[in-house]
Design a protein around this motif. Structure first.
Motif, PDB file in Angstrom:
ATOM      1  N   ILE A  97       0.866  -1.178   0.000  1.00  0.00           N
ATOM      2  CA  ILE A  97       0.000   0.000   0.000  1.00  0.00           C
ATOM      3  C   ILE A  97       0.900   1.225   0.000  1.00  0.00           C
ATOM      4  O   ILE A  97       1.762   1.376   0.871  1.00  0.00           O
ATOM      5  CB  ILE A  97      -0.943  -0.002   1.223  1.00  0.00           C
ATOM      6  CG1 ILE A  97      -1.868  -1.223   1.152  1.00  0.00           C
ATOM      7  CG2 ILE A  97      -1.735   1.303   1.293  1.00  0.00           C
ATOM      8  CD1 ILE A  97      -2.746  -1.423   2.376  1.00  0.00           C
ATOM      9  N   GLY A  98       0.714   2.081  -0.997  1.00  0.00           N
ATOM     10  CA  GLY A  98       1.511   3.292  -1.132  1.00  0.00           C
ATOM     11  C   GLY A  98       0.732   4.515  -0.663  1.00  0.00           C
ATOM     12  O   GLY A  98      -0.496   4.556  -0.776  1.00  0.00           O
ATOM     13  N   PHE A  99       1.425   5.500  -0.160  1.00  0.00           N
ATOM     14  CA  PHE A  99       0.830   6.731   0.372  1.00  0.00           C
ATOM     15  C   PHE A  99       1.497   7.930  -0.279  1.00  0.00           C
ATOM     16  O   PHE A  99       2.717   8.017  -0.327  1.00  0.00           O
ATOM     17  CB  PHE A  99       1.047   6.790   1.887  1.00  0.00           C
ATOM     18  CG  PHE A  99       0.587   8.071   2.534  1.00  0.00           C
ATOM     19  CD1 PHE A  99       1.451   9.156   2.660  1.00  0.00           C
ATOM     20  CD2 PHE A  99      -0.698   8.186   3.018  1.00  0.00           C
ATOM     21  CE1 PHE A  99       1.029  10.331   3.258  1.00  0.00           C
ATOM     22  CE2 PHE A  99      -1.121   9.354   3.625  1.00  0.00           C
ATOM     23  CZ  PHE A  99      -0.266  10.432   3.741  1.00  0.00           C
ATOM     24  N   ALA A 100       0.689   8.849  -0.785  1.00  0.00           N
ATOM     25  CA  ALA A 100       1.202  10.122  -1.299  1.00  0.00           C
ATOM     26  C   ALA A 100       0.265  11.224  -0.830  1.00  0.00           C
ATOM     27  O   ALA A 100      -0.958  11.048  -0.816  1.00  0.00           O
ATOM     28  CB  ALA A 100       1.289  10.105  -2.813  1.00  0.00           C
ATOM     29  N   ALA A 101       0.848  12.343  -0.424  1.00  0.00           N
ATOM     30  CA  ALA A 101       0.067  13.488   0.041  1.00  0.00           C
ATOM     31  C   ALA A 101       0.732  14.760  -0.447  1.00  0.00           C
ATOM     32  O   ALA A 101       1.952  14.864  -0.443  1.00  0.00           O
ATOM     33  CB  ALA A 101       0.000  13.498   1.568  1.00  0.00           C
ATOM     34  N   HIS A 102      -0.086  15.717  -0.887  1.00  0.00           N
ATOM     35  CA  HIS A 102       0.474  16.979  -1.352  1.00  0.00           C
ATOM     36  C   HIS A 102      -0.560  18.090  -1.209  1.00  0.00           C
ATOM     37  O   HIS A 102      -1.755  17.845  -1.119  1.00  0.00           O
ATOM     38  CB  HIS A 102       0.971  16.864  -2.787  1.00  0.00           C
ATOM     39  CG  HIS A 102      -0.085  16.422  -3.744  1.00  0.00           C
ATOM     40  ND1 HIS A 102      -0.467  15.105  -3.876  1.00  0.00           N
ATOM     41  CD2 HIS A 102      -0.854  17.106  -4.617  1.00  0.00           C
ATOM     42  CE1 HIS A 102      -1.420  15.012  -4.779  1.00  0.00           C
ATOM     43  NE2 HIS A 102      -1.677  16.208  -5.250  1.00  0.00           N
TER      44      HIS A 102
END
Length: 152
Positions: A97-102
């Protein structure tokens, strides 16, 4: 007036120079791979991922499939985080499971993307929505850097 301007410039430079630092413990949690071991665990973790995003995002969930959770945003120079969570099934039956936030602000994001990533991963693994020691509160503003890179 001539003395006030240099003092203000020094104070603002000092504030900016320390604002972008991330606690190493938070960084370690935020960048650690999030890999579930079998279908039962992966289904549970994926549900927790959706629950966390729905509870913590100020933007609405735009997409929620078996492999992608994505919010609307960011936009308009806002400091709020937009999220993109991915699930990739591995050949051995595990999944990552990958997480990206911006955000869309040069002033930094609110919350800090690294702290949000650490809180997300902790919640997905444990089901407990607790603060990360040494991290900004998930709702605290962060100066510097507008994006945490995607991490597995």
């Amino acid at each position: 007036m001539k003395r006030i301007l240099p003092i203000l410039l020094c104070a603002s430079a000092a504030a900016c120079s320390t604002g972008g630092q991330v606690n190493p413990d938070v960084m370690q949690i935020a960048t650690a791979p999030l890999t579930c071991s079998d279908k039962t665990q992966c289904d549970l973790w994926w549900q927790r991922a959706q629950d966390w995003v729905r509870a913590h995002s100020r933007y609405e969930v735009q997409t929620a499939t078996d492999t992608l959770i994505q919010t609307t945003g960011p936009g308009g120079g806002r400091r709020l985080l937009a999220y993109e969570i991915t699930k990739s099934v591995n050949n051995d039956g595990t999944a990552t499971i990958g997480f990206a936030a911006h955000c869309d602000s040069s002033l930094g994001c609110k919350p800090n993307p690294w702290s949000a990533g650490a809180a997300f991963k902790q919640f997905v693994r444990s089901g407990v929505d607790a603060p990360i020691p040494g991290a900004d509160a998930v709702d605290a503003p962060a100066a510097g850097g507008a994006q945490a890179p995607a991490s597995p």
